[in-house]
Structure formats: C-alpha cells, structure tokens
Design an enzyme around this catalytic site. Structure first.
Site, PDB file in Angstrom:
ATOM      1  N   ARG A  22      -0.884  23.834  -4.270  1.00 48.54           N
ATOM      2  CA  ARG A  22      -1.027  22.495  -3.581  1.00 48.54           C
ATOM      3  C   ARG A  22      -0.063  22.284  -1.993  1.00 48.54           C
ATOM      4  O   ARG A  22       0.416  21.393  -1.355  1.00 48.54           O
ATOM      5  CB  ARG A  22      -1.779  21.047  -3.951  1.00 48.54           C
ATOM      6  CG  ARG A  22      -2.241  22.333  -5.599  1.00 48.54           C
ATOM      7  CD  ARG A  22      -3.763  22.294  -4.449  1.00 48.54           C
ATOM      8  NE  ARG A  22      -4.228  21.311  -3.763  1.00 48.54           N
ATOM      9  CZ  ARG A  22      -6.003  21.398  -3.040  1.00 48.54           C
ATOM     10  NH1 ARG A  22      -6.242  22.928  -2.674  1.00 48.54           N
ATOM     11  NH2 ARG A  22      -6.180  20.853  -2.619  1.00 48.54           N
ATOM     12  N   CYS A  45      -4.954  25.073  -8.753  1.00 52.86           N
ATOM     13  CA  CYS A  45      -5.730  25.079 -10.054  1.00 52.86           C
ATOM     14  C   CYS A  45      -7.456  25.492  -9.014  1.00 52.86           C
ATOM     15  O   CYS A  45      -7.734  24.563  -8.223  1.00 52.86           O
ATOM     16  CB  CYS A  45      -5.744  24.437 -10.872  1.00 52.86           C
ATOM     17  SG  CYS A  45      -3.933  24.858 -11.696  1.00 52.86           S
ATOM     18  N   VAL A  71     -12.373  12.488 -11.487  1.00 54.05           N
ATOM     19  CA  VAL A  71     -12.104  13.059 -10.146  1.00 54.05           C
ATOM     20  C   VAL A  71     -12.460  14.067  -9.821  1.00 54.05           C
ATOM     21  O   VAL A  71     -12.151  14.177  -8.468  1.00 54.05           O
ATOM     22  CB  VAL A  71     -10.379  13.055 -11.239  1.00 54.05           C
ATOM     23  CG1 VAL A  71      -9.062  12.933  -9.930  1.00 54.05           C
ATOM     24  CG2 VAL A  71     -10.044  11.400 -11.767  1.00 54.05           C
TER      25      VAL A  71
END
Ligand code: EPU
Length: 451
Positions: A98, A122, A346
């Site tokens: 990322r 992920c 989250v």
C-alpha cells in the site's frame, strides 16, 4: 509451491525471548519521508521484511541511493539526485504494497509529477483511496487515473489547505503530512489519525525541519516550509508484532518476553490481555543496569494456568484496540471459558480467517450486526464484521492456507496451539511484516519445519 509451506507440530508451549525492531507501519513511511529531504537520512533498527524491500526498491528507482549503515538494521538514504522512473519500472511493484500511494506528495515536491502503480497490501476489504485523492486535489494536484495506475502533476505547485477526513484514516493522515510539510502556507487537518506511528512520523518530519502541531480533538496543523533536510531516527517498536507474540504465549499456554516492546504504545492491548487472564511484566527497568547494553527491556507475557476469561471487544482507531491485534487475540479467545465478542469496526472484511479456526475445532459465529458495542459504519452495509467466540475449544491440526498478513500469523498461532501436525500454506506472506519469524519460532522452542 512446496517452498511456501510450513509444517507445524503443535501442542508445545512457546517459551523464551525474542526481540521486535522498528514498526513496519512507521519504518516504511519514514523511508518515504527521506525523499523530501535535500540531504541523506539515517534510519535505525529497520526490520528485514518484504514491505521494507518494496519501499527500498521504489526509492532506488527514483534515484535515491540506499545503503546499509554500520549498525545492524541501519540504513542510509541519499536523495540528492531524485529522478523520474519509467511507468514500466514502477509497475514491477504493482500490487505488492500500500505504501506507493504515499510517494505522491514527496514526488510532486521533488519532481513536479508522479506515477503511482496499482496498490497491493492485504485483502481485508475494498481499501479505497478516495480520501487520499481528495486531499491531493485540495493541495492543487492534478490526478489522472489510468488503467496502468495513477498519474499526478502539480502545475501550480502545492498549497496548504483546510481538510477534514470522513474517517481518521492512517494512510490519508500520512498522505496529508507528507504533502503539507513542504506545501506553501498552512494546512489544517481535522479528524486526523493519531496512532503512535503517526506521531513518530511527525517526529521524523520535525527532525527534517517541518513545523507540525498536534492539537486536541484530532486536529493537526502543518506550516509548510520550502526546504527539508535529512534526519536520523530510531523508530517506535512494532507494537503489532509484540501483541502477536503475546497472543501466541497465551494461546499456547507459554511465556514469551518480547524485548523492545514498549508499554506506552500498548496500554489498550495490555488492559485487554490482563482482563482475559493473561499476565505480563514490563521489564524496561533493566535498561541501564550493569552488564545490560542497549534497549534490552521489553514486556514478558505469560499464561498463568487455569481458565482464560471471555471479553467483549471492538476494534477502533487509536487509542482504541487496534484492528491488527484482533486476529491473533481471537485465537487465544478460543481458549477462554464462555462467550467472547469481537466487533471489527475498522475494516469490513477482516473476519474471514475464522473459517479456518472453526475447521480446527473452534466455535466462532460471524454476524452482520454490530455486536457488543456502538453501531459502526458497516452495520447497515451487510458485512459480516462481528464474531462470537465460544470456548474453550480443543484445537486440532489442519491444512491451512494463509489469506493475509495478520490472519496468517493467527493461523500460525492456531497451528502451534493445536494438537497434531498442521501444514500452513502461503507462509511466505508472513515475511511481509514479521522479521525472521521462523528464527523466532525456533528460539521459542516451536517444532516447525519447511516441507
Ligand atoms: N479508507 C477509505 N478511504 C481512504 C482510506 C481509507 O475509505 O481513502 C478506509 C479503509 O477502507 C478502512 C479505514 O478507512 O476501512 C481505515 O483505513 P486506514 O487508511 O486507516 O488504513 P491504512 O493506512 O491503509 C494502515 C496500516 C494497516 C492498519 C491500518 C489501521 C500500513 C501500511 N497499514 O492501513 O496495517 O490495519 O492502518 O491501523 O500502515 C497491517 O500492518 O497488516 C495492516 C493492514
């Protein structure tokens, strides 16, 4: 792939001492920050993990000279000759992490343009980047999405802005910091993330010459400066890795001292660990004693015997219970007597790994409702994001396929806690965030071998 399988003979308590180094989720960002300086930066205690290699590769592609320093884990990054890289070269890193999205601001400042490949990381939900793009546009960046990635330019430079995030995203807060620090004028960011790794990144930027104030109520103010220089920094220790080993100690009924772990960053985790019946001792008082060199303190975690207690928990942004602590802890909760609840607020799809635990004998039911806490963003959106864990369950061995980094470590702990021999497939994924986990397992007396 047979070189990606770990055979785990479970049922032995993990016992011993291991050490954690700089946090993956700070180190990779501090490496990106080095791009903003006019002079070399020095980062200590960098773990040997795949995410660090990816960022190193990206920096090198853009002309940053990265070399190993004198100390083990020390790297030096020289950004004197930052240059553009070709789309093809950058795309080699597509899908691997990322972090590339965070190069936008630094590259726009240094080169006036940037190309960002498709992101990886992920698979724990859709992981959009809309907050990043919105913020970059407000700084004056022109963002063009193309099939091969994202092209950015800043024809009129980057200017400070008043921003408010819809959710306190870690990555979007870092994006704003790394862009605003050299933008013209003042930036005010509301609803910012304030994770310890973010505060550590602010420390790095301040060392470089940045002027950044953290106000109360998630407001961060950044006064842009025209130039930054290099930094020397010892990063915050990896509190996710530390908690993963703590959960491993509990699930296997063992005792693990995690050297380098720091109490202040883990208070929320430690409270939960204690509530469910785990014991810990902070051992940082040893630092400075005769014969002890360096940061030898840490936290020792153990299972005191008897039953563990169930808990109702929800994951949240800091100072809440981290989403990355959730998966390893759920493995330990399969051993608690009674019903535990884990409400994941989250990420919307971070409970898929519980299927594998059920296959091993756990009793975990996942629900679309917000259980055990306040309603979250996912409650009305049909995502299975709450889990009820009934225990204690006797776990037995199984063949497991690792889906992502943190769930992967949870699989590994489950295999270590289970009676019998498990095969864990896709185990190399764990190298993305856990340095030398096989060496550490050996040091803790685990019986594991590559197929
Ligand atoms: N989000 C959006 N739009 C955006 C950005 C985020 O909707 O533009 C949403 C996400 O989809 C998610 C939430 O906001 O639902 C939080 O995401 P955040 O941006 O905070 O996460 P991140 O920066 O992508 C980092 C860590 C994660 C960690 C989270 C939360 C890194 C490289 N990754 O991700 O770590 O779980 O913050 O603390 O720092 C890991 O280490 O295994 C890992 C996944």
């Amino acid at each position: 792939m047979t070189d990606d399988v770990l055979v785990v003979h479970g049922g032995t308590p993990l016992q011993g001492q291991i050490r954690v180094r700089g946090a993956k989720n700070l180190v990779s960002k501090a490496m990106v920050a080095a791009l903003l300086g006019e002079t070399p930066s020095r980062l200590y205690d960098v773990p040997r993990i795949r995410d660090v290699e990816v960022v190193r590769g990206l920096l090198e592609l853009h002309g940053v000279k990265v070399s190993d320093g004198a100390d083990d884990g020390e790297i030096v990054m020289d950004p004197t000759n930052v240059e553009s890289a070709s789309t093809d070269e950058i795309n080699v890193h597509a899908g691997s992490s990322r972090i590339p999205i965070l190069l936008c601001g630094p590259l726009l400042h240094r080169l006036g343009r940037a190309f960002i490949p498709d992101l990886g990381g992920c698979h724990i939900g859709p992981r959009p980047i809309d907050f990043h793009i919105q913020a970059l546009r407000e700084f004056g960046a022109v963002v063009d999405k193309a099939p091969e990635g994202m092209h950015l330019s800043a024809p009129n430079g980057l200017k400070g802005a008043k921003l408010e995030l819809p959710y306190p995203s870690v990555g979007a807060t870092e994006q704003v910091l790394l862009t605003a620090v050299r933008a013209e004028g003042v930036t005010e960011l509301r609803n910012a993330a304030i994770e310890p790794e973010i505060i550590d990144l602010i420390c790095v930027l301040q060392k470089m010459g940045g002027i950044i104030t953290v106000h109360t109520d998630r407001v961060i103010e950044i006064q842009g400066v025209p130039k930054l220089h290099g930094y020397a920094h010892r990063p915050i220790p990896d509190r996710i890795e530390a908690a993963s080993w703590a959960a491993a100690a509990l699930a296997t009924k063992g005792e693990i001292e995690v050297l380098g772990a720091r109490q202040a960053d883990m208070m929320t985790f430690l409270n939960v660990f204690r509530s469910i019946g785990g014991e810990f001792e902070v051992t940082d008082d040893r630092v400075g004693r005769p014969g002890v060199t360096g940061a030898e303190g840490g936290i020792k975690f153990w299972h005191p015997g008897g039953d563990l207690k169930p808990v109702a928990l929800e994951t949240d942004v800091h100072p809440g219970f981290m989403t990355d602590w959730q998966q390893p802890l759920v493995v330990a909760l399969t051993q608690a007597r009674g019903l535990s609840i884990m409400h994941e607020t989250v990420y919307e799809q971070r409970l898929g790994y519980t299927d594998a635990l059920n296959q091993m004998g756990a009793t975990i039911q996942v629900y679309r409702d917000c259980l055990g806490g306040t309603p979250c963003r996912f409650g009305r959106r049909n995502f299975k994001h709450s889990a009820v864990i009934a225990g204690p369950s006797k776990l037995h061995a199984a063949d497991l396929v690792i889906p992502d980094l943190r769930a992967g470590f949870a699989h590994l702990i489950a295999a270590l806690a289970a009676e019998g021999t498990s095969r864990v497939y896709g185990v190399n994924l764990i190298n993305r965030g856990y340095e030398d986990f096989e060496g550490k397992l050996a040091a803790l007396g685990a019986h594991v071998e590559r197929l």
